[in-house]
Design an enzyme around this catalytic site. Structure first.
Site, PDB file in Angstrom:
ATOM      1  N   ASN A 208       0.852  -1.196   0.000  1.00  0.00           N
ATOM      2  CA  ASN A 208       0.000   0.000   0.000  1.00  0.00           C
ATOM      3  C   ASN A 208       0.887   1.245   0.000  1.00  0.00           C
ATOM      4  O   ASN A 208       2.111   1.142   0.007  1.00  0.00           O
ATOM      5  CB  ASN A 208      -0.954  -0.025   1.197  1.00  0.00           C
ATOM      6  CG  ASN A 208      -0.209  -0.117   2.497  1.00  0.00           C
ATOM      7  OD1 ASN A 208       0.560   0.774   2.850  1.00  0.00           O
ATOM      8  ND2 ASN A 208      -0.395  -1.216   3.222  1.00  0.00           N
ATOM      9  N   ASP A 276      -4.276  -6.050   4.601  1.00  0.00           N
ATOM     10  CA  ASP A 276      -5.342  -6.859   5.189  1.00  0.00           C
ATOM     11  C   ASP A 276      -5.288  -8.311   4.720  1.00  0.00           C
ATOM     12  O   ASP A 276      -5.739  -9.200   5.416  1.00  0.00           O
ATOM     13  CB  ASP A 276      -6.701  -6.249   4.837  1.00  0.00           C
ATOM     14  CG  ASP A 276      -6.944  -4.962   5.605  1.00  0.00           C
ATOM     15  OD1 ASP A 276      -6.674  -4.965   6.818  1.00  0.00           O
ATOM     16  OD2 ASP A 276      -7.374  -3.955   5.000  1.00  0.00           O
ATOM     17  N   LYS A 338     -14.364   0.902  15.051  1.00  0.00           N
ATOM     18  CA  LYS A 338     -13.083   0.175  15.059  1.00  0.00           C
ATOM     19  C   LYS A 338     -12.513   0.093  16.475  1.00  0.00           C
ATOM     20  O   LYS A 338     -11.991  -0.929  16.887  1.00  0.00           O
ATOM     21  CB  LYS A 338     -12.095   0.915  14.148  1.00  0.00           C
ATOM     22  CG  LYS A 338     -11.334   0.003  13.229  1.00  0.00           C
ATOM     23  CD  LYS A 338     -10.563   0.789  12.190  1.00  0.00           C
ATOM     24  CE  LYS A 338     -11.042   0.423  10.794  1.00  0.00           C
ATOM     25  NZ  LYS A 338     -10.288   1.111   9.745  1.00  0.00           N
ATOM     26  N   LYS A 342     -11.950  -3.576  17.969  1.00  0.00           N
ATOM     27  CA  LYS A 342     -10.583  -4.056  18.201  1.00  0.00           C
ATOM     28  C   LYS A 342     -10.240  -4.104  19.682  1.00  0.00           C
ATOM     29  O   LYS A 342      -9.321  -4.796  20.081  1.00  0.00           O
ATOM     30  CB  LYS A 342      -9.585  -3.175  17.459  1.00  0.00           C
ATOM     31  CG  LYS A 342      -9.865  -3.142  15.956  1.00  0.00           C
ATOM     32  CD  LYS A 342      -8.617  -2.901  15.173  1.00  0.00           C
ATOM     33  CE  LYS A 342      -8.953  -2.826  13.688  1.00  0.00           C
ATOM     34  NZ  LYS A 342      -7.832  -3.169  12.834  1.00  0.00           N
TER      35      LYS A 342
HETATM   36  N1  CTP Z   1      -3.956  -3.168  12.069  1.00  0.00           N
HETATM   37  C1  CTP Z   1      -3.180  -4.186  12.548  1.00  0.00           C
HETATM   38  N2  CTP Z   1      -3.160  -5.378  11.902  1.00  0.00           N
HETATM   39  C2  CTP Z   1      -3.901  -5.583  10.795  1.00  0.00           C
HETATM   40  C3  CTP Z   1      -4.706  -4.536  10.312  1.00  0.00           C
HETATM   41  C4  CTP Z   1      -4.712  -3.340  10.953  1.00  0.00           C
HETATM   42  O1  CTP Z   1      -2.487  -4.011  13.550  1.00  0.00           O
HETATM   43  N3  CTP Z   1      -3.869  -6.749  10.195  1.00  0.00           N
HETATM   44  C5  CTP Z   1      -4.008  -1.909  12.825  1.00  0.00           C
HETATM   45  C6  CTP Z   1      -3.408  -0.714  12.104  1.00  0.00           C
HETATM   46  O2  CTP Z   1      -2.042  -0.552  12.442  1.00  0.00           O
HETATM   47  C7  CTP Z   1      -4.247   0.440  12.628  1.00  0.00           C
HETATM   48  C8  CTP Z   1      -5.591  -0.208  12.892  1.00  0.00           C
HETATM   49  O3  CTP Z   1      -5.360  -1.602  13.004  1.00  0.00           O
HETATM   50  O4  CTP Z   1      -3.778   0.910  13.867  1.00  0.00           O
HETATM   51  C9  CTP Z   1      -6.638   0.025  11.871  1.00  0.00           C
HETATM   52  O5  CTP Z   1      -6.143  -0.189  10.593  1.00  0.00           O
HETATM   53  P1  CTP Z   1      -7.073   0.066   9.345  1.00  0.00           P
HETATM   54  O6  CTP Z   1      -6.336  -0.323   8.106  1.00  0.00           O
HETATM   55  O7  CTP Z   1      -7.680   1.419   9.427  1.00  0.00           O
HETATM   56  O8  CTP Z   1      -8.255  -0.910   9.654  1.00  0.00           O
HETATM   57  P2  CTP Z   1      -8.508  -2.393   9.293  1.00  0.00           P
HETATM   58  O9  CTP Z   1      -8.525  -3.195  10.523  1.00  0.00           O
HETATM   59  O10 CTP Z   1      -7.607  -2.840   8.230  1.00  0.00           O
HETATM   60  O11 CTP Z   1     -10.023  -2.307   8.794  1.00  0.00           O
HETATM   61  P3  CTP Z   1     -10.613  -1.918   7.357  1.00  0.00           P
HETATM   62  O12 CTP Z   1      -9.558  -2.240   6.352  1.00  0.00           O
HETATM   63  O13 CTP Z   1     -11.812  -2.741   7.262  1.00  0.00           O
HETATM   64  O14 CTP Z   1     -10.920  -0.448   7.438  1.00  0.00           O
END
Ligand code: CTP
Length: 403
Positions: A208, A276, A338, A342
């Site tokens: 990304n 993800d 979130k 989480k």
């Molecule tokens: N994060 C993490 N591990 C993952 C995905 C996300 O630790 N596998 C953490 C990121 O570092 C951030 C938070 O979760 O602090 C949210 O990340 P974000 O990308 O906004 O959310 P996602 O959980 O990926 O949800 P979505 O993609 O559905 O918005």
């Protein structure tokens, strides 16, 4: 002032060793005690007698000095200090440190220490610029070693350029900065940062646009307040900050493992843009186009959610777990959801729609959502966001101690 601070000073071999004598004097003037270790090469330039006279203490020289081992072993010598200072740090000493060699008293105590190390390099300009030294310096900076200098100027060998040891007063200033304490002194904070790369085959990956700038700024700001920072970073485009322990990783799975290895911690900030999904079984050879034009089938699996795992863990859970919510729509609603989903304590919501220029840019606009309220911060430099967050973390940890 350095009243009551204990410095272990390693004097390497180099013409700059004579400046180490002045350094001892300056450190003691400010109230520090200085225990000196003179390497064999160092003793070619200054005598143990002059070092001992200035330090007002016995000088340590040999690893296998049985007397010293019974009075004060090298392990003790490396841990009794508040800070280890290497001045002058020769190319040879830096190389030993970077590679974990331990074949004399100085290198053994540098490998055994659990204290911060500040080095003042001094060497010929070509030695400083040699790719081997560049590599070693980079490794040491990643390991959290602090640097003072080298300075630029005319050198004893007749050449001009970077390689001169910092002046004693500059080294003293670096010592004072390293021991400054700060509200997060004695705290350990984990920061994840950057993107992750999830391999498709040996040459392709899913990634990304994260540059790692916000995470690096947060790690720097936490270290500036005195925290010991474990900085776990995916392949970012911005360099990691100095003065933190850098753990480079590539995939989400490696990041999760590194976070577990770094625990326990007082706080954890998850600034990484973790991919993800990962490819279920990455090809071991490069995937080739087929004559028939068939497209490769890439099966994805969800990556572990590192933030959620840590936020929901039992005994080792940091007292404060902070996440980011990178959103393009319904930013605040999604961020609030979130935070709950989480199980983290705070979440920083940011709008990463392309028109904001935030992802990969120099500025950020965030809203800090805690269990008890929300604060919208104006758009500001990522460094300023980091400083404000680090201060909020310091205040929170102080408060949670009942202080
Ligand atoms: N994060 C993490 N591990 C993952 C995905 C996300 O630790 N596998 C953490 C990121 O570092 C951030 C938070 O979760 O602090 C949210 O990340 P974000 O990308 O906004 O959310 P996602 O959980 O990926 O949800 P979505 O993609 O559905 O918005």
């Amino acid at each position: 002032m350095l009243t009551g601070k204990r410095i272990t000073l390693i004097i390497g071999g180099g013409i700059a060793a004579f400046k180490a004598l002045d350094l001892i004097r300056r450190l003691r003037e400010r109230g520090a005690s200085v225990t000196s270790v003179l390497t064999r090469a160092g003793a070619e330039f200054v005598t143990p007698l002059s070092v001992a006279a200035l330090a007002g203490e016995k000088v340590f020289q040999e690893l296998f000095d049985l007397n010293d081992e019974s009075e004060m072993g090298h392990i003790e010598l490396s841990r009794a200090a508040d800070l280890i200072v290497v001045a002058p740090a020769t190319a040879d000493l830096l190389a030993k440190m970077a590679n974990g060699l331990a074949n004399d008293l100085a290198s053994t105590l540098l490998l055994a220490t659990d204290k911060r190390v500040l080095v003042a390099p001094a060497m010929n300009v070509r030695m400083w610029q040699h790719p081997a030294t560049r590599r070693n310096v980079e490794t040491l900076a990643r390991d959290g070693v602090l640097f003072s200098g080298p300075a630029e100027g005319a050198m004893a060998c007749g050449e001009y350029g970077p390689g001169r040891m910092s002046e004693p007063l500059d080294i003293v200033a670096a010592v004072e900065a390293a021991l400054a304490g700060g509200p997060l002194a004695g705290r350990h904070v984990i920061v994840t940062s950057g993107p992750t790369h999830e391999p498709i085959d040996p040459v392709r990956y899913i990634a990304n646009r994260s540059s790692g700038a916000q995470g690096a700024a947060i790690a720097r700001a936490l270290a500036a307040l005195g925290a010991r920072v474990s900085f776990i970073t995916g392949p970012a485009t911005v360099p990691p900050p100095a003065g933190v322990t850098v753990v480079p990783v590539e995939t989400a799975a490696q990041m999760l493992e590194a976070v577990h290895a770094a625990l326990p911690a007082d706080a954890a900030v998850f600034a990484a843009a973790v991919a993800d999904w990962r490819v279920v079984s990455a090809a071991t050879g490069k995937i080739k186009k087929t004559a028939t034009g068939d497209l490769p089938a890439i099966e994805l699996a969800e990556n572990p959610d590192i933030l959620a795992q840590v936020a929901q863990m039992g005994a080792d859970r940091p007292a404060l777990v902070v996440g980011f919510a990178a959103e393009t729509d319904d930013v605040l609603e999604n961020a609030r959801a979130k935070l709950k989903r989480k199980g983290c304590d705070w979440i920083l919501a940011n709008d990463v729609s392309p028109e904001t220029g935030i992802m990969g840019g120099a500025e950020n606009t965030v809203t800090l959502i805690t269990g008890t309220g929300e604060e919208s911060w104006p758009r500001m430099a990522k460094e300023a966001v980091a400083a404000r967050l680090a201060e909020a973390i310091a205040r929170h940890l102080e408060g949670s101690d009942g202080g």
